[in-house]
Design a protein around this motif. Structure first.
Motif, PDB file in Angstrom:
ATOM      1  N   ALA A 180     -10.762  14.199  -8.944  1.00 31.75           N
ATOM      2  CA  ALA A 180     -10.056  13.019  -9.564  1.00 31.75           C
ATOM      3  C   ALA A 180      -8.451  13.293  -9.350  1.00 31.75           C
ATOM      4  N   ASN A 181      -8.023  14.449  -9.732  1.00 32.26           N
ATOM      5  CA  ASN A 181      -6.593  14.807  -9.419  1.00 32.26           C
ATOM      6  C   ASN A 181      -6.181  14.475  -8.110  1.00 32.26           C
ATOM      7  N   VAL A 182      -6.994  14.989  -7.118  1.00 32.69           N
ATOM      8  CA  VAL A 182      -6.703  14.804  -5.771  1.00 32.69           C
ATOM      9  C   VAL A 182      -6.475  13.220  -5.235  1.00 32.69           C
ATOM     10  N   TRP A 183      -7.402  12.500  -5.701  1.00 30.69           N
ATOM     11  CA  TRP A 183      -7.733  11.211  -5.387  1.00 30.69           C
ATOM     12  C   TRP A 183      -6.467  10.450  -6.049  1.00 30.69           C
ATOM     13  N   ALA A 184      -5.768  10.655  -7.262  1.00 30.84           N
ATOM     14  CA  ALA A 184      -4.936  10.131  -7.870  1.00 30.84           C
ATOM     15  C   ALA A 184      -3.635  10.594  -7.093  1.00 30.84           C
ATOM     16  N   ILE A 185      -3.367  11.791  -6.358  1.00 25.28           N
ATOM     17  CA  ILE A 185      -2.330  11.995  -5.653  1.00 25.28           C
ATOM     18  C   ILE A 185      -2.214  11.317  -4.235  1.00 25.28           C
ATOM     19  N   ILE A 186      -3.456  11.207  -3.657  1.00 24.53           N
ATOM     20  CA  ILE A 186      -3.572  10.479  -2.479  1.00 24.53           C
ATOM     21  C   ILE A 186      -3.180   9.123  -2.748  1.00 24.53           C
ATOM     22  N   THR A 187      -3.705   8.351  -3.661  1.00 22.22           N
ATOM     23  CA  THR A 187      -3.751   6.844  -3.793  1.00 22.22           C
ATOM     24  C   THR A 187      -2.336   6.463  -4.418  1.00 22.22           C
ATOM     25  N   ARG A 188      -1.381   7.386  -4.764  1.00 20.20           N
ATOM     26  CA  ARG A 188      -0.208   6.964  -5.213  1.00 20.20           C
ATOM     27  C   ARG A 188       0.931   6.288  -4.245  1.00 20.20           C
ATOM     28  N   PRO A 189       0.876   6.927  -3.328  1.00 23.81           N
ATOM     29  CA  PRO A 189       1.857   6.068  -2.104  1.00 23.81           C
ATOM     30  C   PRO A 189       1.228   4.756  -1.448  1.00 23.81           C
ATOM     31  N   LEU A 190      -0.073   4.432  -1.759  1.00 25.15           N
ATOM     32  CA  LEU A 190      -0.949   3.359  -1.033  1.00 25.15           C
ATOM     33  C   LEU A 190      -0.153   2.174  -1.072  1.00 25.15           C
ATOM     34  N   PHE A 191       0.317   2.025  -2.508  1.00 29.66           N
ATOM     35  CA  PHE A 191       1.344   0.651  -2.694  1.00 29.66           C
ATOM     36  C   PHE A 191       2.475   0.467  -1.667  1.00 29.66           C
ATOM     37  N   LEU A 192       3.038   1.539  -1.251  1.00 33.08           N
ATOM     38  CA  LEU A 192       4.182   1.475  -0.222  1.00 33.08           C
ATOM     39  C   LEU A 192       3.584   1.523   1.280  1.00 33.08           C
ATOM     40  N   LEU A 193       2.462   1.978   1.437  1.00 27.07           N
ATOM     41  CA  LEU A 193       1.859   2.104   2.678  1.00 27.07           C
ATOM     42  C   LEU A 193       0.847   1.133   3.082  1.00 27.07           C
ATOM     43  N   SER A 194       0.833   0.053   2.412  1.00 24.52           N
ATOM     44  CA  SER A 194      -0.439  -1.094   2.587  1.00 24.52           C
ATOM     45  C   SER A 194       0.302  -2.298   2.929  1.00 24.52           C
ATOM     46  N   CYS A 195       1.591  -2.420   3.040  1.00 23.60           N
ATOM     47  CA  CYS A 195       2.437  -3.585   3.388  1.00 23.60           C
ATOM     48  C   CYS A 195       2.424  -4.660   2.099  1.00 23.60           C
ATOM     49  N   ILE A 196       2.484  -4.405   0.775  1.00 24.02           N
ATOM     50  CA  ILE A 196       2.496  -5.126  -0.058  1.00 24.02           C
ATOM     51  C   ILE A 196       3.636  -6.168  -0.183  1.00 24.02           C
ATOM     52  N   PHE A 197       4.800  -5.680  -0.130  1.00 24.15           N
ATOM     53  CA  PHE A 197       6.210  -6.107  -0.191  1.00 24.15           C
ATOM     54  C   PHE A 197       6.712  -6.300   1.100  1.00 24.15           C
ATOM     55  N   ILE A 198       6.417  -5.981   2.506  1.00 22.99           N
ATOM     56  CA  ILE A 198       6.880  -6.271   3.566  1.00 22.99           C
ATOM     57  C   ILE A 198       5.768  -6.541   4.584  1.00 22.99           C
ATOM     58  N   SER A 199       6.134  -7.046   5.894  1.00 21.20           N
ATOM     59  CA  SER A 199       5.332  -7.446   6.917  1.00 21.20           C
ATOM     60  C   SER A 199       4.805  -6.167   7.577  1.00 21.20           C
ATOM     61  N   PHE A 200       3.675  -6.476   8.235  1.00 18.83           N
ATOM     62  CA  PHE A 200       3.335  -5.170   9.108  1.00 18.83           C
ATOM     63  C   PHE A 200       4.362  -5.012  10.313  1.00 18.83           C
ATOM     64  N   GLU A 201       4.541  -6.134  10.683  1.00 12.81           N
ATOM     65  CA  GLU A 201       5.328  -6.281  11.930  1.00 12.81           C
ATOM     66  C   GLU A 201       6.641  -5.893  11.766  1.00 12.81           C
ATOM     67  N   SER A 202       7.263  -5.592  10.700  1.00 12.02           N
ATOM     68  CA  SER A 202       8.537  -5.233  10.512  1.00 12.02           C
ATOM     69  C   SER A 202       8.628  -3.547  10.607  1.00 12.02           C
ATOM     70  N   ILE A 203       7.483  -2.998  10.617  1.00 13.25           N
ATOM     71  CA  ILE A 203       7.472  -1.756  10.478  1.00 13.25           C
ATOM     72  C   ILE A 203       7.683  -0.956  11.910  1.00 13.25           C
ATOM     73  N   PRO A 204       8.708   0.049  12.226  1.00  9.22           N
ATOM     74  CA  PRO A 204       8.980   0.464  13.617  1.00  9.22           C
ATOM     75  C   PRO A 204       7.823   1.454  14.146  1.00  9.22           C
ATOM     76  N   MET A 205       8.050   1.003  15.383  1.00 12.24           N
ATOM     77  CA  MET A 205       7.151   2.068  15.975  1.00 12.24           C
ATOM     78  C   MET A 205       7.493   3.541  16.084  1.00 12.24           C
ATOM     79  N   PRO A 206       6.793   4.824  15.972  1.00  8.27           N
ATOM     80  CA  PRO A 206       5.393   4.778  16.399  1.00  8.27           C
ATOM     81  C   PRO A 206       4.456   4.525  14.937  1.00  8.27           C
ATOM     82  N   PHE A 207       5.248   4.556  13.796  1.00 11.72           N
ATOM     83  CA  PHE A 207       4.623   4.395  12.477  1.00 11.72           C
ATOM     84  C   PHE A 207       3.736   3.237  12.170  1.00 11.72           C
ATOM     85  N   ARG A 208       3.881   2.310  12.744  1.00 16.96           N
ATOM     86  CA  ARG A 208       2.991   1.013  12.601  1.00 16.96           C
ATOM     87  C   ARG A 208       1.524   1.450  13.444  1.00 16.96           C
TER      88      ARG A 208
END
Length: 266
Positions: A180-208
Motif C-alpha cells: 500500500a505504501n509502495v503503490w502510494a509512492i508509485i502513483t504520486r507522479p502519475l498526475f504529471l506523467l499522464s499529460c493532464i495539463f499538457i499535450s502528449f505531442e509537446s513532450i520531447p523525444m525520447p521521453f515521449r
C-alpha cells in the motif's frame, strides 16, 4: 415468507447473486455517502475544485491552453478519466477490507463485493462527468461538438484498467501490507506523467516514447479526441490498455480466488 410464495421460475429465485450485489451497492451508498457531511456533494466538488485551481494557475502563466480556448474544458477532459481510474482502483483494492464481515456469510463472495463497488463507482463518476462538463460548457459558454463514442470509450478504458489494477492491488495490499505504501509512492507522479495539463505531442523525444507505455496516456488522449474534433491522438492504442487491464484482472482474480479466505481473516 415471501420467498416461499414465489414460484420456482421467479427471476429473484434464479438470480441470488444480483440480489446480493444490489444489497452491497445500497450498503456502499449508505456507508460512503450517507453518513459523511455533504455526502455525494464532496465527490463533485473535488474535481470541480481541482479544475478551477488549475485553470487559475495556468491561465496566469499562458494565454491559451494547448488545445481549444477553454482552460477548464482542457483540464477536465484529462482530469475526469484520470480521477475515475484512481478512485475506482482504490475502492476495488479495498473491497475485502470494506466487506470483510459480510464475506463470512455463505451467500456473499468477494466477487460480489468487487462488482458492487465497481458498478456504484462507475455510476457515480458518470454522474460527476455530466455535472462537471455541463457546468463548464455553461460557465464558459462553449459550443461543444462532443464525439460521444470516443468519450464513452475513454471512460470504459479507465474503468477497465481500474478494475484490473484494483483486483491485483486487492490481493497485494492484503497479502503484503507494505505494498500500500509502495503503490502510494508509485502513483504520486502519475498526475504529471499522464499529460493532464499538457499535450502528449509537446513532450520531447525520447521521453515521449517512454511515456507511451503509461496506459493513462492513452485514456486521456482518447478522452481529449472526443472533446476536440481537430485533435487526432494518433498515438492512442485502446487494445494495449484492454490487454493490460485483462491481464491484471485475470491474474488478480486468480490470486484472490486462491487466497481470499486467508486474506479476509487478516
Amino acid at each position: 415468507m415471501m420467498q416461499g410464495l414465489m414460484p420456482q421460475s421467479h427471476p429473484l429465485r434464479r438470480m441470488p447473486a444480483l440480489r446480493t450485489i444490489g444489497a452491497l451497492i445500497f450498503r456502499e451508498m449508505s456507508t460512503s455517502y450517507g453518513k459523511s457531511p455533504g455526502g455525494f456533494i464532496w465527490t463533485v466538488l473535488e474535481p470541480v475544485g481541482g479544475i478551477a485551481l488549475l485553470t487559475v494557475i495556468f491561465s496566469l502563466a499562458v494565454r491559451v491552453p494547448p488545445i481549444g480556448s477553454s482552460f477548464a474544458l482542457f483540464y477536465a477532459s484529462g482530469l475526469l478519466p484520470f480521477m475515475m481510474f484512481l478512485d475506482i482502483s482504490r475502492k476495488i483494492a479495498q473491497s475485502l477490507s470494506f466487506s470483510k464481515q459480510l464475506l463470512f456469510y455463505p451467500g456473499v463472495t468477494f466477487v460480489d463485493a468487487i462488482i458492487a463497488r465497481f458498478v456504484l463507482a462507475c455510476m457515480i463518476h458518470a454522474l460527476v462527468f455530466v455535472i462537471v462538463v455541463s457546468g463548464i460548457i455553461y460557465y464558459d459558454n462553449i459550443e461543444l461538438i462532443l464525439d460521444l463514442p470516443k468519450v464513452v470509450l475513454a471512460f470504459l478504458m479507465s474503468a477497465g484498467l481500474a478494475l484490473g489494477v484494483g483486483c491485483m492491488n486487492c490481493f497485494l495490499m492484503r497479502r503484503f501490507p507494505v505494498w500500500a505504501n509502495v503503490w502510494a509512492i508509485i502513483t504520486r507522479p502519475l498526475f504529471l506523467l499522464s499529460c493532464i495539463f499538457i499535450s502528449f505531442e509537446s513532450i520531447p523525444m525520447p521521453f515521449r516514447d517512454y511515456l507511451w507505455f503509461n496506459p493513462l496516456i492513452h485514456i486521456v488522449g482518447t478522452s481529449r479526441s472526443g472533446f476536440y474534433s481537430t485533435y487526432r491522438a494518433g498515438y492512442v492504442e485502446p487494445l494495449y490498455v484492454a490487454l493490460l487491464a485483462a491481464v491484471l484482472f485475470g491474474a488478480g482474480l486468480a490470486l484472490l480466488t486462491k487466497w481470499h479466505r486467508d486474506l479476509a481473516q487478516r
